[in-house]
Design a protein around this motif. Sequence first.
Motif, PDB file in Angstrom:
ATOM      1  N   SER A  93      30.947  82.553  29.482  1.00 14.08           N
ATOM      2  CA  SER A  93      30.599  82.256  30.877  1.00 14.08           C
ATOM      3  C   SER A  93      29.604  83.246  31.471  1.00 14.08           C
ATOM      4  O   SER A  93      29.177  83.075  32.615  1.00 14.08           O
ATOM      5  CB  SER A  93      31.875  82.240  31.739  1.00 14.08           C
ATOM      6  OG  SER A  93      32.411  83.546  31.867  1.00 14.08           O
ATOM      7  N   ARG A 153      23.315  80.023  33.480  1.00 10.21           N
ATOM      8  CA  ARG A 153      23.259  78.562  33.472  1.00 10.21           C
ATOM      9  C   ARG A 153      24.364  77.963  32.608  1.00 10.21           C
ATOM     10  O   ARG A 153      24.190  76.899  32.017  1.00 10.21           O
ATOM     11  CB  ARG A 153      21.897  78.088  32.978  1.00 10.21           C
ATOM     12  CG  ARG A 153      20.750  78.503  33.901  1.00 10.21           C
ATOM     13  CD  ARG A 153      19.435  77.902  33.440  1.00 10.21           C
ATOM     14  NE  ARG A 153      18.346  78.235  34.356  1.00 10.21           N
ATOM     15  CZ  ARG A 153      17.090  77.837  34.200  1.00 10.21           C
ATOM     16  NH1 ARG A 153      16.755  77.073  33.142  1.00 10.21           N
ATOM     17  NH2 ARG A 153      16.164  78.183  35.066  1.00 10.21           N
ATOM     18  N   SER A 175      27.604  75.943  31.537  1.00  5.67           N
ATOM     19  CA  SER A 175      28.134  74.685  32.044  1.00  5.67           C
ATOM     20  C   SER A 175      29.444  74.919  32.784  1.00  5.67           C
ATOM     21  O   SER A 175      30.202  75.850  32.466  1.00  5.67           O
ATOM     22  CB  SER A 175      28.357  73.697  30.893  1.00  5.67           C
ATOM     23  OG  SER A 175      29.431  74.125  30.070  1.00  5.67           O
ATOM     24  N   LEU A 176      29.714  74.076  33.762  1.00  4.11           N
ATOM     25  CA  LEU A 176      30.960  74.194  34.505  1.00  4.11           C
ATOM     26  C   LEU A 176      32.168  73.922  33.612  1.00  4.11           C
ATOM     27  O   LEU A 176      33.274  74.373  33.900  1.00  4.11           O
ATOM     28  CB  LEU A 176      30.951  73.231  35.691  1.00  4.11           C
ATOM     29  CG  LEU A 176      29.930  73.539  36.801  1.00  4.11           C
ATOM     30  CD1 LEU A 176      29.993  72.476  37.889  1.00  4.11           C
ATOM     31  CD2 LEU A 176      30.185  74.920  37.391  1.00  4.11           C
ATOM     32  N   GLY A 177      31.932  73.192  32.524  1.00  4.03           N
ATOM     33  CA  GLY A 177      33.014  72.933  31.584  1.00  4.03           C
ATOM     34  C   GLY A 177      33.554  74.207  30.960  1.00  4.03           C
ATOM     35  O   GLY A 177      34.756  74.316  30.686  1.00  4.03           O
ATOM     36  N   THR A 178      32.676  75.182  30.746  1.00 11.04           N
ATOM     37  CA  THR A 178      33.107  76.465  30.188  1.00 11.04           C
ATOM     38  C   THR A 178      34.031  77.191  31.161  1.00 11.04           C
ATOM     39  O   THR A 178      35.046  77.763  30.764  1.00 11.04           O
ATOM     40  CB  THR A 178      31.891  77.343  29.856  1.00 11.04           C
ATOM     41  OG1 THR A 178      31.060  76.663  28.909  1.00 11.04           O
ATOM     42  CG2 THR A 178      32.322  78.680  29.266  1.00 11.04           C
ATOM     43  N   GLU A 198      32.968  77.792  41.421  1.00  7.35           N
ATOM     44  CA  GLU A 198      33.476  78.107  40.090  1.00  7.35           C
ATOM     45  C   GLU A 198      34.916  78.609  40.164  1.00  7.35           C
ATOM     46  O   GLU A 198      35.736  78.318  39.289  1.00  7.35           O
ATOM     47  CB  GLU A 198      32.580  79.150  39.428  1.00  7.35           C
ATOM     48  CG  GLU A 198      31.173  78.654  39.123  1.00  7.35           C
ATOM     49  CD  GLU A 198      30.285  79.733  38.560  1.00  7.35           C
ATOM     50  OE1 GLU A 198      29.144  79.416  38.164  1.00  7.35           O
ATOM     51  OE2 GLU A 198      30.719  80.900  38.512  1.00  7.35           O
TER      52      GLU A 198
END
Length: 329
Positions: free
Chosen positions: A127, A131, A133-136, A175
Amino acid sequence: MLQLFRDNQIFTIVFVLLYFLLFGANIWSYPNDLSYFEELPSTLSSWTLHWISHPINNKIAFSILLLLQAFTVNAIVNNFKLTKHYSYITAICFILLHFSYSTIDSCSPPMLANTFLLWSLYSMCSSYEKRVSLGTIFNIGFSAAIATLFYNGFAGYFFWILIGLVIVRSFDFQEFILLIAGFFIPFLLLGTYHFSGDNFDQWIDQELLLHYSSMVVHYDTNLLLYLLLGILALPLLLAIGNLQGLYFKTTAREKKYINAVLLMPFTALLGFFFQSELYADHFVIFIIPMSILLSITLQSYKSLAASEAVHFVLFMLCLGIQYQGFFFQ
């Protein structure tokens, strides 16, 4: 001995396997009491009890899972450059600490949970990128929740993911909410599953709230326990005492990773408040951060003799603990 593992050549894996066999061969010489697994109820671990409660299956699962976890934590340390050189030292430190007590060398719910804590740690390190991903971010919380559902003592790591994310990357409210959602969604999904099966109240009472009742300790306070506590505390003490060496010639990114790992043992201590039935296996929740700290500390010493001496002392202690039956009847 550490010199054998100070590179990342494929052939070195053979020495790692031999290192494991030196300790792992002992698990086949005596039976482990696996009946207490039933006293650690959780939705996910209960689904695996019928398999890991069988002695032979448990020994096979322990051996395979331990090696997979050892190589995974070693890959995390190497890929994110927590040490200055690629090696297999983290793998052998992880294996070594798993044999620091006579009854934790089994495939227990805490060990299964460690698999998902590794996923959370990997996602935490990943993380760092701006940049990402929000999935991470979501996976950090999601995997920590899965670990908690295997063993409730891992609930203390909820505070690690909150503080750790702030350490690794700058605070972002969106986040932060996504991280918390990732942690609680597995509980929501399982709650929905049990509600649809008209089992919601029983699930809440027997698999969640039960763990927050009065604590009952099931391990003896003896020399072996003190040795275990000393072995597990030593990596943290050595790391704190050698912070300058750990940070030497590291980037800001790597310092943040080290700080996040340093935080893990302290939040893991909160796990004692989330597990009512305490067996020696509970201490497995410390093995991932302690093995990483031990590895990066040993590799930070300028003196190879100092690294070898620390490893040799721990190696002989764990060897004596595992094979005490051959010397003391």
